[in-house]
Structures are given as structure tokens and as C-alpha cells.
Design a protein around this motif. Structure first.
Motif, short mmCIF file in Angstrom:
data_model
loop_
_atom_site.label_atom_id
_atom_site.label_comp_id
_atom_site.label_asym_id
_atom_site.label_seq_id
_atom_site.Cartn_x
_atom_site.Cartn_y
_atom_site.Cartn_z
N ASN A 38 0.76 -1.12 -0.05
CA ASN A 38 0.01 -0.01 0.08
C ASN A 38 0.65 1.40 0.02
O ASN A 38 0.59 2.37 -0.64
N LYS A 40 3.91 1.69 -0.82
CA LYS A 40 4.61 1.85 -2.18
C LYS A 40 3.82 2.42 -3.37
O LYS A 40 4.08 3.28 -4.08
N GLY A 41 2.47 1.97 -3.26
CA GLY A 41 1.52 2.58 -4.17
C GLY A 41 1.33 4.10 -3.58
O GLY A 41 1.01 4.82 -4.90
N SER A 44 4.03 5.96 -5.23
CA SER A 44 4.02 6.04 -6.52
C SER A 44 3.09 7.13 -7.03
O SER A 44 3.26 7.81 -8.22
#
Length: 84
Positions: A38, A40-41, A44
Motif C-alpha cells: 500500500n 509503495k502505491g 508512486s
């Protein structure tokens, strides 16, 4: 370029490393701890965004019964960075 390592409070993540460029856009971000996929999302999605836009979208988000979340803590890190 502004940099901060922000110690989070009330979340599974423990630290947010944040860099903001001279145009107030997030140039680099990482979380230490927390829900790996989550976060990392989130990283990004917000990379390259203006910090005011990030705050308007993520401020006040709660995680379960907690009064804060990792995205909310990111907003607090940005606010702390702005005061420096």
C-alpha cells in the motif's frame, strides 16, 4: 530542495523520508514500516505531485479505528517541512 525524515505517530509505519523540489513537488518519498504494498502505491501516486494537492487529497484519512493513517501522516510531514 528540502528534505525531512519525519517520525510518524499512531501508525504502523515508523518514518517517512521526504524530498520536495524547488517547485514544491514531491521528488522522492519512502516509508519505513507499515503496509509495504500500500505504501509503495501511495509513494508512486504522489511522486511528482504538488504538496498542496497531496495535502488536499490525503489530509484527515483514518486507518480503521485510528485517528490517523500513513497518508495523513504524510500530510503532517509536509506541514512540518513547510515550517522549516
Amino acid at each position: 530542495m528540502k528534505k525531512i525524515s519525519y517520525i510518524t505517530s499512531g501508525t504502523c509505519s515508523k518514518l517517512i523520508n521526504l524530498e520536495v523540489d524547488d517547485d514544491n513537488r514531491i521528488s522522492n518519498i519512502s516509508f519505513v514500516g507499515g503496509c509495504n504494498g500500500n505504501l509503495k502505491g501511495v509513494c508512486s501516486l504522489v511522486k511528482g505531485m504538488n504538496i498542496d494537492e497531496v495535502k488536499s487529497k490525503l489530509n484527515g484519512i483514518c486507518c480503521g479505528s485510528k485517528t490517523t493513517s500513513c497518508p495523513d501522516q504524510l500530510c503532517r510531514a509536509i506541514e512540518h517541512l513547510e515550517r522549516q
